[in-house]
Write a protein that holds these residues in place. Sequence first.
Motif, PDB file in Angstrom:
ATOM      1  N   ASP A 107       0.724  -1.178   0.147  1.00 47.58           N
ATOM      2  CA  ASP A 107       0.081  -0.050   0.038  1.00 47.58           C
ATOM      3  C   ASP A 107       0.776   1.281  -0.126  1.00 47.58           C
ATOM      4  O   ASP A 107       0.313   2.229  -0.720  1.00 47.58           O
ATOM      5  CB  ASP A 107      -0.924   0.104   1.157  1.00 47.58           C
ATOM      6  CG  ASP A 107      -1.782  -1.275   1.413  1.00 47.58           C
ATOM      7  OD1 ASP A 107      -2.541  -1.327   0.606  1.00 47.58           O
ATOM      8  OD2 ASP A 107      -1.568  -2.206   2.193  1.00 47.58           O
ATOM      9  N   PHE A 108       2.093   1.305   0.706  1.00 46.86           N
ATOM     10  CA  PHE A 108       2.927   2.422   0.838  1.00 46.86           C
ATOM     11  C   PHE A 108       4.409   1.588   0.700  1.00 46.86           C
ATOM     12  O   PHE A 108       4.465   0.632   0.698  1.00 46.86           O
ATOM     13  CB  PHE A 108       2.922   3.056   2.188  1.00 46.86           C
ATOM     14  CG  PHE A 108       1.563   3.517   2.440  1.00 46.86           C
ATOM     15  CD1 PHE A 108       1.118   4.734   2.106  1.00 46.86           C
ATOM     16  CD2 PHE A 108       0.622   2.832   3.130  1.00 46.86           C
ATOM     17  CE1 PHE A 108       0.047   5.351   2.372  1.00 46.86           C
ATOM     18  CE2 PHE A 108      -0.792   3.323   3.722  1.00 46.86           C
ATOM     19  CZ  PHE A 108      -1.045   4.615   3.114  1.00 46.86           C
ATOM     20  N   GLY A 109       5.290   2.734   0.313  1.00 43.71           N
ATOM     21  CA  GLY A 109       6.595   2.181   0.267  1.00 43.71           C
ATOM     22  C   GLY A 109       7.626   3.366   0.335  1.00 43.71           C
ATOM     23  O   GLY A 109       7.304   4.561  -0.059  1.00 43.71           O
ATOM     24  N   ALA A 110       8.596   3.349   1.126  1.00 39.81           N
ATOM     25  CA  ALA A 110       9.732   4.320   1.576  1.00 39.81           C
ATOM     26  C   ALA A 110      10.978   3.846   0.538  1.00 39.81           C
ATOM     27  O   ALA A 110      11.659   2.849   0.509  1.00 39.81           O
ATOM     28  CB  ALA A 110      10.031   4.469   2.816  1.00 39.81           C
ATOM     29  N   THR A 111      11.411   5.247   0.338  1.00 47.19           N
ATOM     30  CA  THR A 111      12.661   4.797  -0.630  1.00 47.19           C
ATOM     31  C   THR A 111      13.988   5.784   0.042  1.00 47.19           C
ATOM     32  O   THR A 111      13.433   6.818   0.421  1.00 47.19           O
ATOM     33  CB  THR A 111      12.529   5.049  -2.115  1.00 47.19           C
ATOM     34  OG1 THR A 111      12.351   6.200  -2.374  1.00 47.19           O
ATOM     35  CG2 THR A 111      11.327   4.128  -2.578  1.00 47.19           C
ATOM     36  N   ALA A 112      14.993   5.650  -0.763  1.00 44.92           N
ATOM     37  CA  ALA A 112      16.187   6.531  -0.420  1.00 44.92           C
ATOM     38  C   ALA A 112      16.096   7.559  -1.173  1.00 44.92           C
ATOM     39  O   ALA A 112      15.145   8.009  -2.123  1.00 44.92           O
ATOM     40  CB  ALA A 112      17.533   5.684  -0.670  1.00 44.92           C
ATOM     41  N   THR A 113      16.934   8.397  -1.223  1.00 46.23           N
ATOM     42  CA  THR A 113      17.185   9.885  -2.109  1.00 46.23           C
ATOM     43  C   THR A 113      17.138   9.518  -3.577  1.00 46.23           C
ATOM     44  O   THR A 113      17.869   8.886  -3.879  1.00 46.23           O
ATOM     45  CB  THR A 113      18.445  10.481  -1.776  1.00 46.23           C
ATOM     46  OG1 THR A 113      18.202  10.532  -0.151  1.00 46.23           O
ATOM     47  CG2 THR A 113      18.600  11.657  -2.193  1.00 46.23           C
ATOM     48  N   GLY A 114      16.724  10.508  -4.177  1.00 46.65           N
ATOM     49  CA  GLY A 114      16.379  10.461  -5.545  1.00 46.65           C
ATOM     50  C   GLY A 114      15.625   9.796  -6.360  1.00 46.65           C
ATOM     51  O   GLY A 114      15.874   9.429  -7.656  1.00 46.65           O
ATOM     52  N   TYR A 115      14.552   9.410  -6.035  1.00 43.31           N
ATOM     53  CA  TYR A 115      13.658   8.418  -6.695  1.00 43.31           C
ATOM     54  C   TYR A 115      12.290   9.358  -6.934  1.00 43.31           C
ATOM     55  O   TYR A 115      11.261   8.685  -7.511  1.00 43.31           O
ATOM     56  CB  TYR A 115      13.517   7.042  -6.142  1.00 43.31           C
ATOM     57  CG  TYR A 115      14.633   6.191  -6.121  1.00 43.31           C
ATOM     58  CD1 TYR A 115      14.942   5.326  -7.162  1.00 43.31           C
ATOM     59  CD2 TYR A 115      15.585   6.255  -4.999  1.00 43.31           C
ATOM     60  CE1 TYR A 115      15.929   4.335  -7.072  1.00 43.31           C
ATOM     61  CE2 TYR A 115      16.634   5.646  -4.929  1.00 43.31           C
ATOM     62  CZ  TYR A 115      17.010   4.573  -5.981  1.00 43.31           C
ATOM     63  OH  TYR A 115      18.154   4.054  -5.872  1.00 43.31           O
ATOM     64  N   GLN A 116      12.068  10.397  -6.597  1.00 46.08           N
ATOM     65  CA  GLN A 116      10.644  11.044  -6.787  1.00 46.08           C
ATOM     66  C   GLN A 116      10.477  10.977  -8.258  1.00 46.08           C
ATOM     67  O   GLN A 116       9.340  10.892  -8.671  1.00 46.08           O
ATOM     68  CB  GLN A 116      10.903  12.508  -6.389  1.00 46.08           C
ATOM     69  CG  GLN A 116      10.909  12.753  -5.042  1.00 46.08           C
ATOM     70  CD  GLN A 116      10.617  14.070  -4.557  1.00 46.08           C
ATOM     71  OE1 GLN A 116       9.444  14.799  -4.743  1.00 46.08           O
ATOM     72  NE2 GLN A 116      11.345  14.815  -3.922  1.00 46.08           N
ATOM     73  N   LEU A 117      11.490  11.322  -9.142  1.00 43.80           N
ATOM     74  CA  LEU A 117      11.053  11.329 -10.755  1.00 43.80           C
ATOM     75  C   LEU A 117      10.431  10.115 -11.215  1.00 43.80           C
ATOM     76  O   LEU A 117       9.290   9.994 -11.932  1.00 43.80           O
ATOM     77  CB  LEU A 117      11.954  11.977 -11.610  1.00 43.80           C
ATOM     78  CG  LEU A 117      12.582  13.396 -11.449  1.00 43.80           C
ATOM     79  CD1 LEU A 117      13.368  13.814 -12.434  1.00 43.80           C
ATOM     80  CD2 LEU A 117      11.358  14.203 -11.471  1.00 43.80           C
TER      81      LEU A 117
END
Length: 363
Positions: free
Chosen positions: A199-209
């Motif tokens: 349902d949700f997920g958390a990532t490290a820096t730099g994956y917004q695009l």
Amino acid sequence: MNRKAPIVCVALLIVVMAAACAMAAGNAETKPLKVRVAAQPTSGQVFQFIADAHGFNAEEAIDVEMVWLSNLSDAASALMAGQVDVLSTYGTGGPLIYIANGQDLKIFGGYMIIGETPVYGKPETAYTGLESFKGKRIGLTRGGTPDIVLKGIIYDAGYAFTYGNDVVIGDKNDPGMIRFLEYKKNTDVLQAIANGEVDFGATATGYQLQAKELGLEVKMWPDELWNNHSCCRMLSMGSYLEKNQEALYRLLRSYLRAEEYMQTHMDEVSDLVVKNLDLKKETVDSFVLSPHMKYDTDPYTKSVKKMWEKMANFGYLTAGNINLDDHMDYVIYRRALESLIADYPNSQFFKDKQAQFKANNIL
């Protein structure tokens, strides 16, 4: 015969020899010292890029060789094998696990204190607060800053959660049990959200695009609930630190000067990251200019200790007889900062950094 002449010659010879010795000593003191710094190619090394571009490394007589390694496992192996001297962009939690397992690592400075680690979801997935996580599945990569910070926040909120094959934190019969699912890569996490696996997920820096391209949106920013949670720390082997304090002192002086410069030149910082790494300008701007990214050289030993304690609470490490204070060094940083205040007495930035240092470190 003038008996004073030989005396004068001897005196002149002594003066010349003393001057030569002084010059030799000076040259020895300013001879560049080399440091091999490992960092991840996805987030770069902004202090290094600025220090090189503006001559701070040269002025501080420090020769930095960057070694780009994509994950902590490879970086830690290189550090312990003596192939690199310093790790820079590999979070806090991972190195703390190595320390808990008996490795002689020593944290002496910082790179980021918060590191732009958003939680994503589909637009139709409601999020109004932490309670929205209850009964849901959250994807992440094990051991990274997004993982540890989010679990720490949820633990403090008193919500039950499970991770791994059978680890349960809280009431195992809680109907609102939160399930953490682990993936190898941040891109796998994003794909799992898009596919409905989580349902949700958390990532490290730099994956917004990349998240945006998959139709995902940011649902929450963990740093808003756990400020200065501690992200990338600068560390070395304890044995290296003891033998190479002068090199680390020079490195920190240079990076502190770079940190001062970047306060009013963030657009240039973004351009330098683009120039030095194989990343698009839009991608770099998304994290370098983000208010959720805070570059900071300070060791922040209080924040590191807080993360250590939280990780012990939810089973990521067992402290045993290990005293974390033995694996943190603020003395070299303090020396570098105090010397810069002496050299640049009109710099308000360095004065502010000193006040910050006193507030954020276990002295």
